[in-house]
Design a protein around this motif. Structure first.
Motif, PDB file in Angstrom:
ATOM      1  N   HIS A 118      59.025  30.078  19.598  1.00 28.01           N
ATOM      2  CA  HIS A 118      60.072  30.678  20.267  1.00 28.01           C
ATOM      3  C   HIS A 118      61.360  30.435  19.793  1.00 28.01           C
ATOM      4  O   HIS A 118      62.372  31.350  19.937  1.00 28.01           O
ATOM      5  CB  HIS A 118      59.790  30.535  21.763  1.00 28.01           C
ATOM      6  CG  HIS A 118      60.492  31.479  22.550  1.00 28.01           C
ATOM      7  ND1 HIS A 118      60.121  32.924  22.703  1.00 28.01           N
ATOM      8  CD2 HIS A 118      61.457  31.554  23.448  1.00 28.01           C
ATOM      9  CE1 HIS A 118      60.895  33.479  23.320  1.00 28.01           C
ATOM     10  NE2 HIS A 118      61.868  32.595  24.008  1.00 28.01           N
ATOM     11  N   ASN A 119      61.606  29.389  19.300  1.00 27.04           N
ATOM     12  CA  ASN A 119      63.011  28.874  19.131  1.00 27.04           C
ATOM     13  C   ASN A 119      63.154  28.684  17.309  1.00 27.04           C
ATOM     14  O   ASN A 119      63.403  27.721  16.653  1.00 27.04           O
ATOM     15  CB  ASN A 119      63.369  27.576  19.740  1.00 27.04           C
ATOM     16  CG  ASN A 119      63.535  27.479  21.086  1.00 27.04           C
ATOM     17  OD1 ASN A 119      64.267  28.426  21.583  1.00 27.04           O
ATOM     18  ND2 ASN A 119      63.202  26.398  21.426  1.00 27.04           N
ATOM     19  N   LEU A 120      63.086  30.019  16.871  1.00 26.46           N
ATOM     20  CA  LEU A 120      62.880  29.964  15.509  1.00 26.46           C
ATOM     21  C   LEU A 120      64.143  29.750  14.558  1.00 26.46           C
ATOM     22  O   LEU A 120      64.093  29.204  13.538  1.00 26.46           O
ATOM     23  CB  LEU A 120      62.316  31.412  14.728  1.00 26.46           C
ATOM     24  CG  LEU A 120      62.848  32.648  15.098  1.00 26.46           C
ATOM     25  CD1 LEU A 120      62.504  33.907  14.040  1.00 26.46           C
ATOM     26  CD2 LEU A 120      62.829  32.981  16.666  1.00 26.46           C
ATOM     27  N   GLN A 121      65.283  29.741  15.411  1.00 27.89           N
ATOM     28  CA  GLN A 121      66.503  29.543  14.742  1.00 27.89           C
ATOM     29  C   GLN A 121      66.783  28.162  14.348  1.00 27.89           C
ATOM     30  O   GLN A 121      67.577  27.690  13.478  1.00 27.89           O
ATOM     31  CB  GLN A 121      67.839  30.240  15.919  1.00 27.89           C
ATOM     32  CG  GLN A 121      67.857  29.277  16.836  1.00 27.89           C
ATOM     33  CD  GLN A 121      66.888  29.540  18.101  1.00 27.89           C
ATOM     34  OE1 GLN A 121      65.920  30.093  18.048  1.00 27.89           O
ATOM     35  NE2 GLN A 121      67.267  28.880  19.365  1.00 27.89           N
ATOM     36  N   ILE A 122      66.059  27.351  15.298  1.00 29.90           N
ATOM     37  CA  ILE A 122      66.144  25.862  14.699  1.00 29.90           C
ATOM     38  C   ILE A 122      64.904  25.279  13.998  1.00 29.90           C
ATOM     39  O   ILE A 122      64.798  23.944  13.694  1.00 29.90           O
ATOM     40  CB  ILE A 122      66.346  24.784  16.183  1.00 29.90           C
ATOM     41  CG1 ILE A 122      65.538  25.103  17.162  1.00 29.90           C
ATOM     42  CG2 ILE A 122      67.659  25.470  16.860  1.00 29.90           C
ATOM     43  CD1 ILE A 122      65.372  24.433  18.387  1.00 29.90           C
ATOM     44  N   GLU A 123      63.694  25.833  13.906  1.00 29.28           N
ATOM     45  CA  GLU A 123      62.583  25.660  13.506  1.00 29.28           C
ATOM     46  C   GLU A 123      62.654  26.214  11.962  1.00 29.28           C
ATOM     47  O   GLU A 123      61.928  25.478  11.062  1.00 29.28           O
ATOM     48  CB  GLU A 123      61.402  26.238  14.073  1.00 29.28           C
ATOM     49  CG  GLU A 123      61.021  25.163  15.448  1.00 29.28           C
ATOM     50  CD  GLU A 123      59.913  25.679  16.113  1.00 29.28           C
ATOM     51  OE1 GLU A 123      59.393  24.915  16.928  1.00 29.28           O
ATOM     52  OE2 GLU A 123      59.739  26.949  16.259  1.00 29.28           O
TER      53      GLU A 123
END
Length: 142
Positions: A118-123
């Motif tokens: 869900h937090n692809l911007q940090i993964e």
């Protein structure tokens, strides 16, 4: 349609150094559990979670939400640059349902990122930033 929650990278040493409540929150959503992802979660996501209106969120979770228009049946296609980024391992909202609205956006880039929840911007920082930068360039051109 949501997928099953999985962890693809886990840093047990990092997790052993965190408070149990932080481990629970961080581990419950992140596919990639590294120091870099923890730092961004701690600095960017956690502050919002701490001030969130939990009653409102619970109501959303129980009753769902709707847009002010039917995203599946637009009156006319959206002909501007569009970017749809989804995490392949997103167990919160999934990625499959988004495919069904793609025809409404003829100028869309549709990307499903592996190693991303869900937090692809940090993964998936580099890939996320590259796709967003390219989208901004297309917006500037139009």
């Amino acid at each position: 349609m949501r997928g099953a929650y999985i962890i693809l990278k886990r840093d047990d040493e990092l997790l052993s150094q965190l408070e149990p409540s932080d481990v629970e929150g961080f581990s419950s959503i992140h596919v990639v559990q590294s120091k870099e992802v923890w730092y961004r979660y701690r600095d960017e996501i956690l502050p919002g979670l701490k001030v969130a209106d939990n009653d409102f969120l619970l109501n959303l979770q129980e009753n769902g939400y709707a847009f002010s228009f039917d995203v599946d049946r637009l009156k006319e296609k959206f002909n501007k640059p569009t970017l749809m980024l989804l995490g392949r391992q997103d167990s919160s909202v999934g990625y499959k349902d988004s495919w069904s609205i793609l025809d409404n956006y003829p100028r869309a880039t549709f990307a499903v990122l592996d190693r991303a929840g869900h937090n692809l911007q940090i993964e998936q920082v580099e890939l996320f930033n590259s796709l967003v930068t390219e989208w901004i360039l297309r917006v500037d051109e139009s």
